[in-house]
Design an enzyme around this catalytic site. Structure first.
Site, PDB file in Angstrom:
ATOM      1  NE  ARG A  99      47.422  20.344  44.486  1.00 48.18           N
ATOM      2  CZ  ARG A  99      47.524  19.274  45.678  1.00 48.18           C
ATOM      3  NH1 ARG A  99      46.957  19.491  46.397  1.00 48.18           N
ATOM      4  NH2 ARG A  99      48.600  19.036  46.122  1.00 48.18           N
ATOM      5  CG  ASN A 150      43.205  17.790  46.643  1.00 52.81           C
ATOM      6  OD1 ASN A 150      42.289  18.214  46.083  1.00 52.81           O
ATOM      7  ND2 ASN A 150      43.631  17.730  47.871  1.00 52.81           N
ATOM      8  CE  LYS A 209      38.831  16.881  43.781  1.00 52.67           C
ATOM      9  NZ  LYS A 209      39.701  17.262  44.311  1.00 52.67           N
TER      10      LYS A 209
END
Length: 449
Positions: A18, A230, A25
């Site tokens: 995402r 996220n 991330k």
């Protein structure tokens, strides 16, 4: 806390799809430091005997980053991703022979405070473990922590599985936990993936403990400590909270922030007492500001040290290696890079000083620059104490300007200048009397014709 041994396991195997990023991330930054580094630092504050980072096989650079931060960190790989319980199980070989409490953190949850983690580990001692919780009036999708009559954790209920009565519980699961190492080795192999996602959930070890007559305790922290990232919007929300912490700490230590919401610190910015920071200032990593200094509005500072009483800005840029001496002035639209500005020196307007040493009380005029790069290498410029560099001068390095010397405005200096000398390097001014009037008359006749 007792001296019982601590190990830390940091889960960093998430794919972070995402985020829509080519970068893993957990390597995205909060206040100039990766989320992984934040988690490792929080765990490191407890001095764990062992530290294991669990990564996914799709992002080996996460392991490289962890080793760069802590060379003795063990790297475990989870492939394929099968849930948090499976991720912790991948770390068990690195914990072989360890006897103590295992602290389990998430690399994408960077706001957990070391003091909260310390309380969590302390509470886990003598129990199967302890879980971090927080209270909120809007529990939403967070799992609920159900306590028994003795205050121990009876169950962790996911929001989608909770009854109406359970959804009314305001004590929520933050996800972080500390678990007795021996119990963890016993419980992880007993986890099953009999659920909708087909994953092994770490939270199921609570039920395993209850079934064997053991307890999990609950430690309460702030809701912010449970915030995971996220997506980019969540990263921005975490950044905002971390910046608020940094601003509050700076002001509590004696600094004045004229408009706190417009000042952005790095995780390691050091701010002394009676420092004044005006609106719109951005600090990158590696900045130290000593007592009594002033940073004026809309300045960008990174990798720099500012001594007591110095004034920087407005609209100044200090790049890595800039050292501003006591009482010095670095003013409007001035850039300083890898240079030392001496005590009481002035670089007030539209100047560039790079790879240089500027002596005490020297004055750098408007538009003056050090020409430090020849297209292949960087060279240094030395400007002596009390020297005066006239406006719009170019000092072509390597070059030295002697103590007390003057450089005439508009000069291009390519050779060393002696102490107390005047150096002028520009074309001699010539004047042709009456030329302008003759030029105008000639052009006026052409227009009439």
């Amino acid at each position: 806390m007792s001296e019982q041994a601590i190990a830390a396991v940091i889960l960093a195997a998430g794919r972070g799809e995402r985020m829509r990023s080519a970068k893993p991330k957990v390597l995205h930054e909060v206040a100039g430091r990766s989320m992984l580094a934040h988690a490792m630092a929080s765990a490191g504050a407890l001095c764990p005997q062992r530290l294991v980072v669990v990564i996914g096989d799709q992002a080996p650079e996460v392991g490289e980053a962890a080793r760069a931060l802590r060379p003795d960190a063990a790297i475990a790989v989870q492939a394929p991703p099968r849930g948090t319980g499976d991720a912790v199980a991948r770390a068990l070989p690195a914990l072989e022979g360890f006897d103590g409490v295992v602290l389990i953190l998430y690399a994408d949850t960077p706001l957990a405070r070391p003091e909260t983690l310390s309380r969590l580990v302390a509470r886990a001692q003598g129990e199967a473990g302890a879980v971090l919780g927080f209270r909120t009036d809007s529990p939403g999708a967070y799992g609920r922590l159900v306590r028994d009559g003795d205050g121990a954790l009876a169950a962790i209920i996911e929001a989608k599985d909770a009854s109406a009565e359970e959804r009314a519980i305001t004590l929520c699961n933050a996800g972080l936990m500390a678990v007795d190492a021996a119990f963890l080795r016993e419980a992880l192999p007993r986890l099953t993936n009999d659920n909708a996602k087909g994953e092994y959930y770490l939270t199921d070890v609570v039920a395993t403990a209850r079934a064997s007559g053991r307890r999990f305790a609950v430690v309460e922290g702030e809701q912010s400590e449970a915030l995971g990232v996220n997506a980019r919007a969540e990263l921005a929300a975490v950044e905002a909270i971390f910046q608020a912490r940094l601003r509050e700490a700076a002001m509590a230590a004696g600094a004045t922030l004229i408009d706190p919401q417009t000042v952005y610190f790095s995780w390691d910015t050091k701010v002394g007492r009676d420092v004044v920071i005006e609106p719109g200032v951005f600090f990158g990593p590696g900045v130290e500001i000593a007592d009594g200094a002033t940073v004026r509005a809309f300045s960008h500072i990174e990798g720099a040290r500012i001594a007591p009483g110095a004034v920087v800005g407005p609209f100044a840029r200090l790049r890595p290696g800039a050292e501003i001496g006591a009482g010095a002035r670095v003013g409007n639209f001035v850039e300083v890079k890898k240079a030392q500005i001496g005590e009481g020196a002035k670089v007030n307007h539209l100047a560039y000083v790079g790879d240089a040493e500027v002596g005490a009380r020297a004055n750098i005029g408007a538009g003056a620059i050090t020409c430090n790069y020849d297209g292949f290498r960087k060279h240094r410029t030395e400007i002596g104490e009390g020297a005066f560099i006239g406006s719009n001068s170019a000092l072509v390095a390597p070059v030295s300007i002697g103590r007390g010397a003057y450089v005439g405005s508009g000069s291009v200096i390519t050779r060393n200048v002696e102490e107390d000398a005047l150096a002028v390097a520009r074309g001699r001014q010539a004047e042709i009397k009456g030329w302008a009037a003759r030029f105008r008359r000639a052009n006026s006749r052409e227009e009439k014709e």
